[in-house]
Design a protein around this motif. Structure first.
Motif: not given
Ligand code: FAD
Length: 323
Positions: A130, A132, A142-145
């Motif tokens: 994850i 950030t 925002q959190k992205k994967k």
């Protein structure tokens, strides 16, 4: 079996930038037992391999070529594409520096890879990474994967906690020759402003001046405090526009983004564009004559007063404490 992480290490004048160690620290967190490789571009750079090993690199690729002595988009893109073909990493990490910001999107677009830029944190959640990153000029995160495929991520300097260097660690050093051709740009000479001192974007302490500093000379007490604390001097655009200092010191939306442990804003009102460059600092101190100045809304400690009285007082007091 873990994932393979490649860190593209960055040097300046032959010295590794701190953000490269932060990227290796992040790599240790997300590799989950997989391999961590580092690649460094330049000429006469073999001396840095041991440092990269100390921060967790299992292999260090030394990509030496006279066209890589200075950054050019063409040469570095070609070298990066070739090293990626060799290493085949799952994740590529590099600093969110002037070079990282230019190089990562170029290579990502060329190879059709994903790109997460300006990551301030990397964490694992059920085996997924994850990332950030700040959005809306730092007002939200925002959190992205990664859904599929390989990904590039640029790391904002001063955000990822450094692992402790282990001097006993060693890495396999691999000379990796690259073929660089059809260059559209060649750096003939680099003319640098003699700024010296601590690099603003990596400084742990930043003392910034705004229009309230009133003149070039008004920066002197700020410089004295910065020198005492081993920090760097920054500025608002207001101070730069007024020609009190050079634009290279500008912090904010259209300047540098800094995340020091301590940010002292002197005579800066706290416009949203300035906050975009410093609001993630760990501790913010604001010195301003106006108790209503918006900078106080983001400050951990606020001092309402004249900076020309407060800053010298602070310096004198700290001189006694640090003696
Ligand atoms: P001012 O707003 O004039 O504030 C000066 C402050 O000093 C006041 O709060 C005053 O109370 C205080 N003061 C005066 N004398 C003293 C004293 N003796 N002691 C203590 N306090 C005193 N700005 C940036 O900083 N960075 C950016 O990257 C940036 N990008 C921008 C991009 C765009 C597209 C636009 C439109 C603007 C941008 N700006 C940026 C400009 C921003 O909007 C503000 O104009 C600027 O930050 C104001 O600078 P300042 O706080 O130094 O000046």
């Amino acid at each position: 079996m873990g994932r393979k992480v490649l860190v593209l290490a960055e040097t300046r004048d032959g010295v590794l930038r701190n953000v490269s160690f932060e990227a290796l620290s992040a790599a240790q967190k997300i590799a989950e037992g997989g391999e961590i490789a580092a690649a460094v571009f330049g000429q006469g750079i073999s001396g840095v391999a041991s440092q990269l090993a100390q921060y967790g690199a299992n292999q260090v690729y030394l990509v030496e070529d006279e066209n890589l002595k200075q950054y050019t988009p063409d040469a570095f893109t070609q070298a990066t594409v070739q090293i990626l073909a060799k290493v085949e990493p799952d994740v590529i990490l590099l600093g969110h520096t002037a070079i990282g910001k230019d190089l990562a999107p170029r290579v990502a677009a060329k190879l059709g890879l994903g790109l997460i830029s300006d990551a301030t944190e990397l964490a694992l959640d059920g085996g997924e990474i994850i990332f950030t990153r700040p959005i809306y000029s730092g007002k939200a995160f925002q959190k992205k994967k990664i859904i599929d495929g390989k990904v590039f991520a640029t790391i904002r300097p001063n955000n990822i906690a450094l692992v402790e260097a282990d001097p006993s660690r060693q890495a396999e050093e691999i000379a990796f020759p690259v073929e660089i051709k059809d260059l559209r740009t060649i750096v003939k000479e680099v003319a640098r402003k003699a700024v010296g001192g601590v690099d603003l974007s990596e400084a742990k302490i930043v003392i910034s001046g705004g229009r309230g500093v009133k003149s070039k000379e008004g920066f002197a007490p700020l410089q004295e405090l910065a020198d005492l604390l081993g920090g760097a001097v920054g500025a608002s655009r207001g101070a730069c526009d007024a020609e009190y200092c050079d634009y290279s010191l500008q912090i904010g939306q259209t300047g540098k983004v800094v995340t020091p442990d301590l940010y002292i804003a002197c005579g800066i009102s706290g416009a949203i564009q300035h906050l975009a460059g410093m609001s993630s600092s760990k501790v913010i101190v604001a010195i301003n004559k106006d108790p209503e100045a918006p900078i106080f809304s983001v400050a951990d400690y606020g001092i309402v007063g004249d900076l020309f009285e407060v800053v010298p007082m602070l310096t004198e007091e700290l001189k006694h404490i640090l003696k």
